[in-house]
Design a protein around this motif. Structure first.
Motif, short mmCIF file in Angstrom:
data_model
loop_
_atom_site.label_atom_id
_atom_site.label_comp_id
_atom_site.label_asym_id
_atom_site.label_seq_id
_atom_site.Cartn_x
_atom_site.Cartn_y
_atom_site.Cartn_z
N VAL A 69 0.87 -1.17 0.00
CA VAL A 69 0.00 0.00 0.00
C VAL A 69 0.90 1.22 0.00
O VAL A 69 1.82 1.32 0.81
CB VAL A 69 -0.92 0.01 1.24
N HIS A 70 0.64 2.14 -0.93
CA HIS A 70 1.48 3.33 -1.09
C HIS A 70 0.58 4.55 -1.29
O HIS A 70 -0.60 4.40 -1.62
CB HIS A 70 2.37 3.19 -2.32
N PRO A 71 1.11 5.75 -1.15
CA PRO A 71 0.33 6.93 -1.50
C PRO A 71 -0.06 6.87 -2.98
O PRO A 71 0.74 6.45 -3.82
CB PRO A 71 1.27 8.10 -1.23
N CYS A 72 -1.27 7.26 -3.30
CA CYS A 72 -1.72 7.26 -4.69
C CYS A 72 -0.98 8.37 -5.45
O CYS A 72 -0.90 9.50 -4.98
CB CYS A 72 -3.23 7.51 -4.75
N PRO A 73 -0.44 8.05 -6.63
CA PRO A 73 0.28 9.07 -7.38
C PRO A 73 -0.62 10.18 -7.94
O PRO A 73 -0.14 11.26 -8.24
CB PRO A 73 0.95 8.29 -8.51
N ALA A 74 -1.92 9.92 -8.03
CA ALA A 74 -2.82 10.90 -8.63
C ALA A 74 -3.53 11.79 -7.61
O ALA A 74 -3.87 12.93 -7.91
CB ALA A 74 -3.87 10.20 -9.49
N PRO A 82 -9.97 5.75 -1.59
CA PRO A 82 -9.90 6.83 -0.60
C PRO A 82 -9.24 6.27 0.66
O PRO A 82 -9.46 5.13 1.03
CB PRO A 82 -11.36 7.18 -0.33
N GLU A 83 -8.39 7.07 1.28
CA GLU A 83 -7.68 6.60 2.48
C GLU A 83 -8.69 6.25 3.57
O GLU A 83 -9.58 7.05 3.88
CB GLU A 83 -6.71 7.65 2.99
N PRO A 84 -8.59 5.04 4.15
CA PRO A 84 -9.58 4.61 5.14
C PRO A 84 -9.30 5.20 6.51
O PRO A 84 -8.18 5.64 6.79
CB PRO A 84 -9.38 3.09 5.18
N PRO A 85 -10.31 5.19 7.38
CA PRO A 85 -10.06 5.59 8.76
C PRO A 85 -9.11 4.60 9.42
O PRO A 85 -8.95 3.48 8.96
CB PRO A 85 -11.45 5.54 9.41
N ARG A 86 -8.47 4.99 10.48
CA ARG A 86 -7.46 4.16 11.15
C ARG A 86 -8.06 3.17 12.14
O ARG A 86 -7.53 2.96 13.20
CB ARG A 86 -6.47 5.06 11.88
N CYS A 87 -9.16 2.53 11.79
CA CYS A 87 -9.74 1.56 12.71
C CYS A 87 -9.53 0.14 12.15
O CYS A 87 -9.57 -0.06 10.95
CB CYS A 87 -11.23 1.82 12.93
N PRO A 88 -9.29 -0.83 13.02
CA PRO A 88 -9.07 -2.19 12.54
C PRO A 88 -10.36 -2.78 11.95
O PRO A 88 -11.46 -2.38 12.34
CB PRO A 88 -8.64 -2.95 13.79
N GLU A 140 -2.79 3.80 -2.90
CA GLU A 140 -2.71 2.86 -4.01
C GLU A 140 -2.44 1.48 -3.43
O GLU A 140 -1.47 1.28 -2.70
CB GLU A 140 -1.59 3.26 -4.96
N VAL A 141 -3.33 0.53 -3.73
CA VAL A 141 -3.20 -0.83 -3.25
C VAL A 141 -2.66 -1.66 -4.41
O VAL A 141 -3.24 -1.66 -5.49
CB VAL A 141 -4.56 -1.36 -2.76
N CYS A 142 -1.54 -2.35 -4.18
CA CYS A 142 -0.87 -3.12 -5.23
C CYS A 142 -1.04 -4.61 -4.97
O CYS A 142 -0.80 -5.08 -3.85
CB CYS A 142 0.61 -2.77 -5.27
N PHE A 143 -1.47 -5.33 -6.00
CA PHE A 143 -1.68 -6.77 -5.91
C PHE A 143 -0.75 -7.48 -6.89
O PHE A 143 -0.42 -6.94 -7.95
CB PHE A 143 -3.12 -7.14 -6.30
N THR A 144 -0.38 -8.71 -6.55
CA THR A 144 0.28 -9.58 -7.52
C THR A 144 -0.73 -10.65 -7.91
O THR A 144 -1.56 -11.07 -7.09
CB THR A 144 1.54 -10.25 -6.93
N THR A 145 -0.69 -11.03 -9.17
CA THR A 145 -1.57 -12.08 -9.69
C THR A 145 -0.69 -13.05 -10.48
O THR A 145 0.48 -12.75 -10.74
CB THR A 145 -2.65 -11.50 -10.63
N PRO A 146 -1.22 -14.19 -10.88
CA PRO A 146 -0.41 -15.11 -11.68
C PRO A 146 0.07 -14.52 -13.00
O PRO A 146 1.07 -14.96 -13.54
CB PRO A 146 -1.36 -16.29 -11.93
N GLY A 147 -0.59 -13.51 -13.51
CA GLY A 147 -0.19 -12.93 -14.79
C GLY A 147 0.55 -11.62 -14.67
O GLY A 147 1.73 -11.52 -14.98
N VAL A 148 -0.14 -10.60 -14.22
CA VAL A 148 0.43 -9.24 -14.18
C VAL A 148 0.05 -8.59 -12.85
O VAL A 148 -0.91 -8.98 -12.21
CB VAL A 148 -0.11 -8.38 -15.35
N PRO A 149 0.81 -7.57 -12.45
CA PRO A 149 0.42 -6.83 -11.24
C PRO A 149 -0.84 -6.00 -11.52
O PRO A 149 -1.16 -5.69 -12.66
CB PRO A 149 1.63 -5.94 -10.95
N PHE A 150 -1.55 -5.65 -10.44
CA PHE A 150 -2.75 -4.84 -10.56
C PHE A 150 -2.73 -3.81 -9.45
O PHE A 150 -2.43 -4.13 -8.30
CB PHE A 150 -4.01 -5.72 -10.43
N LYS A 151 -3.03 -2.55 -9.78
CA LYS A 151 -3.05 -1.46 -8.81
C LYS A 151 -4.41 -0.79 -8.85
O LYS A 151 -5.00 -0.62 -9.93
CB LYS A 151 -1.95 -0.44 -9.13
#
Length: 109
Positions: free
Chosen positions: A24-29, A50-56, A35-46
């Motif tokens: 998870v990184h700051p969104c460039p836009a 909106p930034e969530p509140p700090r509650c679990p 920005e939430v970054c995922f790995t998949t069997p094929g290609v990465p996905f981002k």
């Protein structure tokens, strides 16, 4: 006369691939999004949320990311069937808590 086209949205025959949360990184836009970054069997996905509140949150899920009318939407997968779309403010804490995520194959091409 042509038949009306169906609105874009999740399809019942959608193919999904498993995804793992990579980071998870700051969104460039937008400074108020992450920005939430995922790995998949094929290609990465981002995807920027909106930034969530700090509650679990509980992981919940599994979740499926699909292409909806207004962009990417998160849905709970209930016995392999897409449930209603979730608000990003509900989906992101679930993802960050470790929910199993599947991404629609058409989002990766």
């Amino acid at each position: 006369m042509t038949a009306p086209s169906s609105p874009p949205g999740p399809r019942s025959d959608e193919a999904f691939v498993p995804a793992a949360l990579e980071g998870v990184h700051p969104c460039p836009a937008r400074s108020d999004y992450v920005e939430v970054c995922f790995t998949t069997p094929g290609v990465p996905f981002k995807w920027c949320f909106p930034e969530p509140p700090r509650c679990p949150a509980e992981p919940g899920g599994p979740l499926a990311l699909t292409l909806g009318r207004y962009g990417v939407q998160a849905h709970e997968l209930l016995d392999g069937v897409l449930g209603p779309a979730l608000q990003s403010s509900a989906a992101l804490p679930m993802i960050l808590a470790g929910a199993e995520v599947r991404i629609a194959r058409r989002l990766l091409s």
